[in-house]
Write an enzyme that holds these catalytic residues in place. Structure first.
Site, PDB file in Angstrom:
ATOM      1  N   ASN A  46       0.809  -1.230   0.000  1.00  0.00           N
ATOM      2  CA  ASN A  46       0.000   0.000   0.000  1.00  0.00           C
ATOM      3  C   ASN A  46       0.836   1.270   0.000  1.00  0.00           C
ATOM      4  OD1 ASN A  46       0.858  -0.777   2.632  1.00  0.00           O
ATOM      5  ND2 ASN A  46      -0.527   0.730   3.515  1.00  0.00           N
ATOM      6  N   PHE A  76       3.578   4.323  -1.257  1.00  0.00           N
ATOM      7  CA  PHE A  76       3.685   5.184  -2.449  1.00  0.00           C
ATOM      8  C   PHE A  76       4.386   4.465  -3.604  1.00  0.00           C
ATOM      9  CE2 PHE A  76       6.766   8.555  -4.200  1.00  0.00           C
ATOM     10  CZ  PHE A  76       5.925   8.959  -5.223  1.00  0.00           C
ATOM     11  N   ASP A 128       3.148  -7.906  11.552  1.00  0.00           N
ATOM     12  CA  ASP A 128       4.427  -7.465  12.116  1.00  0.00           C
ATOM     13  C   ASP A 128       5.568  -8.105  11.320  1.00  0.00           C
ATOM     14  OD1 ASP A 128       6.636  -6.798  13.566  1.00  0.00           O
ATOM     15  OD2 ASP A 128       6.061  -7.860  15.391  1.00  0.00           O
ATOM     16  N   TYR A 134      17.282   7.468   9.877  1.00  0.00           N
ATOM     17  CA  TYR A 134      16.742   6.850   8.663  1.00  0.00           C
ATOM     18  C   TYR A 134      17.892   6.368   7.773  1.00  0.00           C
ATOM     19  CZ  TYR A 134      14.760   6.176   4.073  1.00  0.00           C
ATOM     20  OH  TYR A 134      14.443   5.629   2.856  1.00  0.00           O
ATOM     21  N   LYS A 140      18.560   2.384   6.628  1.00  0.00           N
ATOM     22  CA  LYS A 140      18.646   1.839   5.266  1.00  0.00           C
ATOM     23  C   LYS A 140      20.018   1.193   5.028  1.00  0.00           C
ATOM     24  CE  LYS A 140      15.653   1.945   2.698  1.00  0.00           C
ATOM     25  NZ  LYS A 140      14.534   0.969   2.619  1.00  0.00           N
ATOM     26  N   VAL A 162      12.154  10.071  -4.233  1.00  0.00           N
ATOM     27  CA  VAL A 162      11.231   9.594  -5.270  1.00  0.00           C
ATOM     28  C   VAL A 162      10.035  10.544  -5.355  1.00  0.00           C
ATOM     29  CG1 VAL A 162       9.872   7.627  -6.075  1.00  0.00           C
ATOM     30  CG2 VAL A 162      11.935   7.239  -4.694  1.00  0.00           C
TER      31      VAL A 162
HETATM   32  P1  NDP Z   1       5.552   4.770   2.205  1.00  0.00           P
HETATM   33  O1  NDP Z   1       5.585   5.361   3.567  1.00  0.00           O
HETATM   34  O2  NDP Z   1       4.541   5.294   1.252  1.00  0.00           O
HETATM   35  O3  NDP Z   1       5.398   3.199   2.293  1.00  0.00           O
HETATM   36  C1  NDP Z   1       6.101   2.453   3.227  1.00  0.00           C
HETATM   37  C2  NDP Z   1       5.556   1.057   3.254  1.00  0.00           C
HETATM   38  O4  NDP Z   1       6.280   0.327   4.249  1.00  0.00           O
HETATM   39  C3  NDP Z   1       4.080   1.006   3.678  1.00  0.00           C
HETATM   40  O5  NDP Z   1       3.462  -0.104   3.128  1.00  0.00           O
HETATM   41  C4  NDP Z   1       4.189   0.864   5.185  1.00  0.00           C
HETATM   42  O6  NDP Z   1       3.072   0.226   5.794  1.00  0.00           O
HETATM   43  C5  NDP Z   1       5.389  -0.066   5.286  1.00  0.00           C
HETATM   44  N1  NDP Z   1       5.998   0.116   6.607  1.00  0.00           N
HETATM   45  C6  NDP Z   1       6.487   1.245   7.148  1.00  0.00           C
HETATM   46  N2  NDP Z   1       6.918   1.005   8.395  1.00  0.00           N
HETATM   47  C7  NDP Z   1       6.689  -0.310   8.650  1.00  0.00           C
HETATM   48  C8  NDP Z   1       6.909  -1.150   9.767  1.00  0.00           C
HETATM   49  N3  NDP Z   1       7.457  -0.690  10.886  1.00  0.00           N
HETATM   50  N4  NDP Z   1       6.521  -2.435   9.678  1.00  0.00           N
HETATM   51  C9  NDP Z   1       5.936  -2.895   8.535  1.00  0.00           C
HETATM   52  N5  NDP Z   1       5.715  -2.155   7.443  1.00  0.00           N
HETATM   53  C10 NDP Z   1       6.090  -0.876   7.500  1.00  0.00           C
HETATM   54  O7  NDP Z   1       7.030   4.958   1.673  1.00  0.00           O
HETATM   55  P2  NDP Z   1       7.672   4.856   0.238  1.00  0.00           P
HETATM   56  O8  NDP Z   1       6.781   4.152  -0.699  1.00  0.00           O
HETATM   57  O9  NDP Z   1       8.165   6.195  -0.098  1.00  0.00           O
HETATM   58  O10 NDP Z   1       8.939   3.944   0.560  1.00  0.00           O
HETATM   59  C11 NDP Z   1       8.958   2.574   0.272  1.00  0.00           C
HETATM   60  C12 NDP Z   1      10.377   2.085   0.362  1.00  0.00           C
HETATM   61  O11 NDP Z   1      11.215   2.858  -0.495  1.00  0.00           O
HETATM   62  C13 NDP Z   1      11.008   2.196   1.748  1.00  0.00           C
HETATM   63  O12 NDP Z   1      11.813   1.058   1.941  1.00  0.00           O
HETATM   64  C14 NDP Z   1      11.874   3.449   1.645  1.00  0.00           C
HETATM   65  O13 NDP Z   1      12.946   3.417   2.536  1.00  0.00           O
HETATM   66  C15 NDP Z   1      12.346   3.340   0.198  1.00  0.00           C
HETATM   67  N6  NDP Z   1      12.746   4.608  -0.383  1.00  0.00           N
HETATM   68  C16 NDP Z   1      11.869   5.621  -0.526  1.00  0.00           C
HETATM   69  C17 NDP Z   1      12.269   6.814  -1.091  1.00  0.00           C
HETATM   70  C18 NDP Z   1      11.328   7.945  -1.302  1.00  0.00           C
HETATM   71  O14 NDP Z   1      11.791   9.037  -1.637  1.00  0.00           O
HETATM   72  N7  NDP Z   1      10.024   7.788  -1.146  1.00  0.00           N
HETATM   73  C19 NDP Z   1      13.664   7.017  -1.484  1.00  0.00           C
HETATM   74  C20 NDP Z   1      14.508   5.868  -1.329  1.00  0.00           C
HETATM   75  C21 NDP Z   1      14.049   4.705  -0.799  1.00  0.00           C
HETATM   76  P3  NDP Z   1       1.957   1.103   6.550  1.00  0.00           P
HETATM   77  O15 NDP Z   1       1.218   1.840   5.495  1.00  0.00           O
HETATM   78  O16 NDP Z   1       1.140   0.093   7.252  1.00  0.00           O
HETATM   79  O17 NDP Z   1       2.686   2.021   7.484  1.00  0.00           O
END
Ligand code: NDP
Length: 375
Positions: A16, A18, A65, A199, A203, A233
């Site tokens: 779900n 982004f 979890d 953060y 990573k 992103v």
């Molecule tokens: P979002 O916050 O939109 O999505 C994060 C996803 O990870 C959600 O599905 C969220 O679930 C899940 N999540 C977050 N925390 C936890 C947790 N503690 N346990 C289980 N699930 C978790 O972020 P993005 O789509 O932007 O990021 C997705 C990935 O891309 C991440 O790994 C991020 O580090 C990486 N990334 C993102 C960048 C960006 O600019 N957006 C840049 C570089 C890397 P829930 O909705 O339930 O919280």
């Protein structure tokens, strides 16, 4: 490893998010069947609606979890490819005592000996759990090894590549660079480390945990790993987000720096880099399809910028009314983006992507804000 071609079955964790929703969309468009994990059933409602035309090509399962032992044991069954995106990305992690520094959890999971609950634990343990579940699923039933997972694509970040302590002016990074300095810094200065550093550390440790697992288990597994390292992103939103404050971290920054509101923040002065979410989603699909991508970390960057460039793009685009936009000092960002660059030779060679321009990515981000009545 052989490429994983459609109509293979793909597990997308954190489906779900982004980035993940775009990955799911691109996979479905390419003819794959997708099983997505979400943390609760209600987080799947929007996805079901969004992709209803694909019928049973999309299945959603709840993994409450991702850090729990055996978290993905059921989810990986019958899966050919895993795209692991679930991991927290926030600069606003709070501690129980109310400080904006994360609290110490149980020591022992990462090499630095310190584990921080909100960011590092899910980044590291979530990554290890999925790899453990794949290994367990394959090795429990030796005669059924062949239909199990053949490749894992990890959504990492340039957070594990950059060294934020390096003085300017010009830094060029490639896949040989590792952000060890941040891990060392947060370990030595836990109380003085702002959450962006946590953060970056999360990573770095998450990606290292994945490579460590692959190395330690190489004789016992029959899948390989592709790591994608994107910078910030941007681009249009498909995921469910009902207010600007609920935007994912990267788009939240676009909102807070570009749109005038009570939450407007001053733009940072340093250089940055971006990739469009659609290009990154394509990279996730191509990482499955290109056999030679296996075993690589791959920087996927569309280019560099200074935040003033983004303010100027927003002003020129006319998507948002002029009086609602932060203007900064028009033109003053020119050339400053070059202070941070990422080499994309490996991505060019292995994935062959064409990059969406910063202009189009930002314009489409703003159009999404407008569509959602955030402006
Ligand atoms: P979002 O916050 O939109 O999505 C994060 C996803 O990870 C959600 O599905 C969220 O679930 C899940 N999540 C977050 N925390 C936890 C947790 N503690 N346990 C289980 N699930 C978790 O972020 P993005 O789509 O932007 O990021 C997705 C990935 O891309 C991440 O790994 C991020 O580090 C990486 N990334 C993102 C960048 C960006 O600019 N957006 C840049 C570089 C890397 P829930 O909705 O339930 O919280």
């Amino acid at each position: 490893m052989a490429p994983v071609a459609a109509p293979a079955k793909v597990l997308v964790t954190g489906a779900n998010g982004f980035i993940a929703v775009w990955v799911v969309r691109r996979l479905l468009e390419a003819g794959y069947t997708v099983r997505g994990t979400v943390r609760s059933a209600d987080k799947g409602t929007h996805l079901r609606e969004l992709f209803k035309s694909y019928g049973d090509k999309l299945e959603l399962v709840v993994v409450p979890d991702i850090t729990a032992e055996g978290a993905f044991d059921e989810a990986v069954k019958g899966i050919d490819l895993v795209e692991h995106t679930a991991s927290p990305f926030t600069y606003k992690a709070d501690t129980p005592d109310g400080e904006n520094i994360l609290s110490v959890a149980t020591p022992g999971i990462c090499s630095c000996g310190i584990v921080f609950a909100d960011l590092i634990v899910p980044a590291v343990k979530g990554t290890v759990r999925i790899l453990e579940s794949i290994k367990k699923n394959a090795s429990d039933i030796p005669c059924e090894r062949s239909p199990s997972v053949k490749r894992v694509v990890l959504t990492a970040s340039v957070a594990s590549v950059v060294n934020p302590f390096l003085p300017g002016p010009v830094c060029t990074y490639d896949e040989s660079c590792w952000n060890d300095p941040t891990v060392e810094f947060v370990e030595k200065n836990p109380k003085d480390s702002p959450s962006p550093l946590w953060y970056l550390a999360s990573k770095t440790l998450g990606e290292k945990a994945a490579w460590d697992f692959m190395e330690k288990n190489k004789s016992a597994i029959n899948f390989d790993l592709v790591v994608l390292n994107p910078p910030y992103v941007y681009g249009p939103t498909l995921h469910e987000v009902n207010s600007p404050t609920k935007l994912n971290q990267s788009l939240l920054e676009v909102y807070e720096f570009v749109i005038k509101s009570k939450d407007t923040q001053p733009i940072p002065d340093g250089a940055n880099a971006y990739v469009d979410v659609r290009d990154l989603a394509d990279a996730h699909v191509l990482s499955a399809q290109k056999a030679e991508a296996g075993g690589n970390r791959i920087i996927v960057s569309g280019g560099s910028y200074h935040w003033q460039d983004i303010l100027d793009i927003a002003a020129a685009s006319k998507i948002v009314d002029d009086d609602k936009l932060v203007k900064g000092t028009p033109g003053s960002g020119a050339g400053k983006g070059k202070n941070l660059t990422f080499k994309t030779d490996r991505s060019d060679k292995l994935l062959g992507l064409k990059w969406t321009s910063l202009e189009d990515s930002i314009k489409d981000s703003l159009a999404s804000f407008k569509e959602k009545n955030f402006i």
